[in-house]
Scaffold this active site. Sequence first.
Site, PDB file in Angstrom:
ATOM      1  CG  ASP A 167      15.283  21.461  49.991  1.00 14.45           C
ATOM      2  OD1 ASP A 167      14.327  22.204  50.258  1.00 14.45           O
ATOM      3  OD2 ASP A 167      16.329  21.439  50.674  1.00 14.45           O
TER       4      ASP A 167
ATOM      5  CE  LYS B 114      14.707  24.120  56.503  1.00 14.93           C
ATOM      6  NZ  LYS B 114      15.684  25.174  56.771  1.00 14.93           N
TER       7      LYS B 114
ATOM      8  CB  SER C  19      15.755  25.746  49.842  1.00 11.51           C
ATOM      9  OG  SER C  19      14.799  25.484  50.824  1.00 11.51           O
ATOM     10  CG  HIS C  20      12.447  28.584  50.032  1.00  7.32           C
ATOM     11  ND1 HIS C  20      13.420  28.133  50.901  1.00  7.32           N
ATOM     12  CD2 HIS C  20      12.582  29.910  49.967  1.00  7.32           C
ATOM     13  CE1 HIS C  20      14.110  29.165  51.343  1.00  7.32           C
ATOM     14  NE2 HIS C  20      13.624  30.266  50.795  1.00  7.32           N
TER      15      HIS C  20
ATOM     16  CG  ASP D 148      14.634  21.736  53.797  1.00  7.43           C
ATOM     17  OD1 ASP D 148      13.780  22.333  53.101  1.00  7.43           O
ATOM     18  OD2 ASP D 148      15.811  22.122  53.928  1.00  7.43           O
ATOM     19  NE  ARG D 149      12.446  27.000  54.152  1.00  5.20           N
ATOM     20  CZ  ARG D 149      12.562  28.312  54.095  1.00  5.20           C
ATOM     21  NH1 ARG D 149      11.512  29.051  53.774  1.00  5.20           N
ATOM     22  NH2 ARG D 149      13.704  28.899  54.362  1.00  5.20           N
TER      23      ARG D 149
ATOM     24  CG  ASP E 209      11.277  23.414  51.065  1.00  6.31           C
ATOM     25  OD1 ASP E 209      11.149  22.217  51.352  1.00  6.31           O
ATOM     26  OD2 ASP E 209      12.349  24.024  51.176  1.00  6.31           O
TER      27      ASP E 209
HETATM   28  C1  G1P Z   1      16.351  31.153  55.688  1.00  6.41           C
HETATM   29  C2  G1P Z   1      15.598  30.996  56.999  1.00  6.41           C
HETATM   30  C3  G1P Z   1      16.373  30.067  57.913  1.00  6.41           C
HETATM   31  C4  G1P Z   1      16.619  28.734  57.220  1.00  6.41           C
HETATM   32  C5  G1P Z   1      17.291  28.978  55.872  1.00  6.41           C
HETATM   33  C6  G1P Z   1      17.422  27.687  55.081  1.00  6.41           C
HETATM   34  O1  G1P Z   1      17.611  31.717  55.916  1.00  6.41           O
HETATM   35  O2  G1P Z   1      15.384  32.231  57.613  1.00  6.41           O
HETATM   36  O3  G1P Z   1      15.642  29.885  59.094  1.00  6.41           O
HETATM   37  O4  G1P Z   1      17.428  27.919  58.006  1.00  6.41           O
HETATM   38  O5  G1P Z   1      16.518  29.892  55.095  1.00  6.41           O
HETATM   39  O6  G1P Z   1      16.175  27.107  54.810  1.00  6.41           O
HETATM   40  P1  G1P Z   1      17.921  33.288  55.730  1.00  6.41           P
HETATM   41  O7  G1P Z   1      17.520  33.638  54.319  1.00  6.41           O
HETATM   42  O8  G1P Z   1      17.032  33.999  56.700  1.00  6.41           O
HETATM   43  O9  G1P Z   1      19.371  33.434  56.014  1.00  6.41           O
HETATM   44 ZN    ZN Z   2      14.261  23.698  51.694  1.00  4.15          ZN
END
Ligand code: G1P
Ligand code: ZN
Length: 545
Positions: free
Chosen positions: A281, A378, A114-115, A283-284, A279
């Site tokens: 990938d 998302k 992800s990010h 999705d954000r 982000d």
């Molecule tokens: C975090 C975000 C959560 C999101 C997840 C994946 O998870 O808080 O809302 O779904 O990344 O993008 P966390 O690190 O808080 O478990």
């Molecule tokens: Zn992501």
Amino acid sequence: MSSIRTVPTTPYPDQRPGTSGLRKRVRVFQQPHYLENFIQAVFDAFPERAGGTLVLGGDGRYHNAAAIQVILRMAAANGFERVVVGRHGFLSTPAASHLIRSRRAFGGIILSASHNPGGPEGDFGVKYNVGNGGPAPESVTERIWQISREIEAYRILEAADLPLGRVGELRLGPMVVEVVDPVTDYAALMERLFDFGRIRALFDSGLFRMRYDAMHAITGPYAREILEHRLGAPPGTVVNAEPLPDFGGGHPDPNLVHAHALVEAMSGRDAPDFGAASDGDGDRNMILGRRFFVTPSDSLAVLAANAHLVPGYAKGLAGVARSMPTSRAVDRVAERLGIHCHETPTGWKYFGTLLDAGLITLCGEESFGTGSDHVREKDGLWAVLFWLNLLAVRREPVEAIVRAHWRAHGRHYYRRHDYEGLDPDPAGELMEALRRALPGLPGRRFGELEVSAADDFAYTDPVSGERSEHQGIRILFGEAARAVLRLSGTGTAGATLRVYLERYEPDPARHGLDPAQVLAPVAAAVDAIAGLRERLGRDRPDVVT
Ligand code: G1P
Ligand code: ZN
């Protein structure tokens, strides 16, 4: 000639998927058989996979290209009939979700952390999505983990790397590998949901300028194609559009801290009207107006309140959902629309059953995630297009739209404080102590606030009946204020404590205050209750979003 080999292996103890798949340092994934063990565990969790189609792609981060080749060879040795893979091994998370659904695939593997930063010293990750296009539910990820702890061998085809640079079909032993353009199907889906003619007219008017920061991550090619080619935004609207294995050294997390270049560009005197970022990938999303930040919680509420203006949602919303720590702004919209608002634990996987059952149409999280029933993840660019569609219909500035929303529904001041890189022991003890203290909290006063209720959030999925416990501590101060504390489930080093602060203000005369000031009493109460200073030795959060 290619042959299938069974390779003996020994288990790794740390392959339990977290909030969003298995996420580790690249170096961890590069250990001998590490990736192979996990992929075999994923496949073994589904004995019925034989003859199925698998969707495969990733966000282009370091190790993506090498991992794709291994997974292709393992898929061929594990009975898949076809793998649909994005060109160069690229697929954004929402585009992968869409492909799984539209191709009726058995499931999909998305390579992404992800990010989190990329590069040889950065993070890598593997997510498994099931046939509905969404992340595997907890029962499945726990099964994968169990299998990974007992694994003795994996199966892989002996074959050379496949060239993935061109669209078309290739053969890999008994399996077909179909290389697809990562953008085409996704862009077509967006054209079905949104009024592209109207958005194009907004760009053509010459009265509207936008800046989209792809942060050198996967959405660059998607945003270029959709915004610049199909919607007529001027070239250069999309910046940092080329996906790079290390994201150009950046941290591809679209928030006020990590997307500060965009924030700066949006705060100048000659700033564009609309700013957005995605982000790693895809999705954000982050939404900005000129010198104006839209919190993700507010964004979800505004989209829900204006959905009737967008073709794909004009027939009305079945219901909405938000993760528990997300502000309750969308609850007010739901109340006004006469629809149900579901409160789920953190993580997109909890929305899947509600979307599949048709109970909700829109959903979102405070962590810059918004989405709908069009896929089961998302979707960053989708949220941006939704906003563009609203802007094209209403022809008002972003700030005016949000302020009008607050006047109609009240404002939920909201902030998240992250304490990162904590020693896991004191962080865990803090949460344990807090759990023990819960029964004694109601009735206690902290400055101007009095605790009305406090609990450890647990959730029973209304569709599957699956129960999830310990999903975050909630402390309510009457109707108006709330604090939530939970430990992150996505980190790869140490522990991260997230503290979510919220305060509702119905009076429009008080909608222009500084969120930090409005929330200071809530933050002080949390500190007094949880003992952040003494227990963690920190006197301020590392990241505020
Ligand atoms: C975090 C975000 C959560 C999101 C997840 C994946 O998870 O808080 O809302 O779904 O990344 O993008 P966390 O690190 O808080 O478990
Ligand atoms: Zn992501």
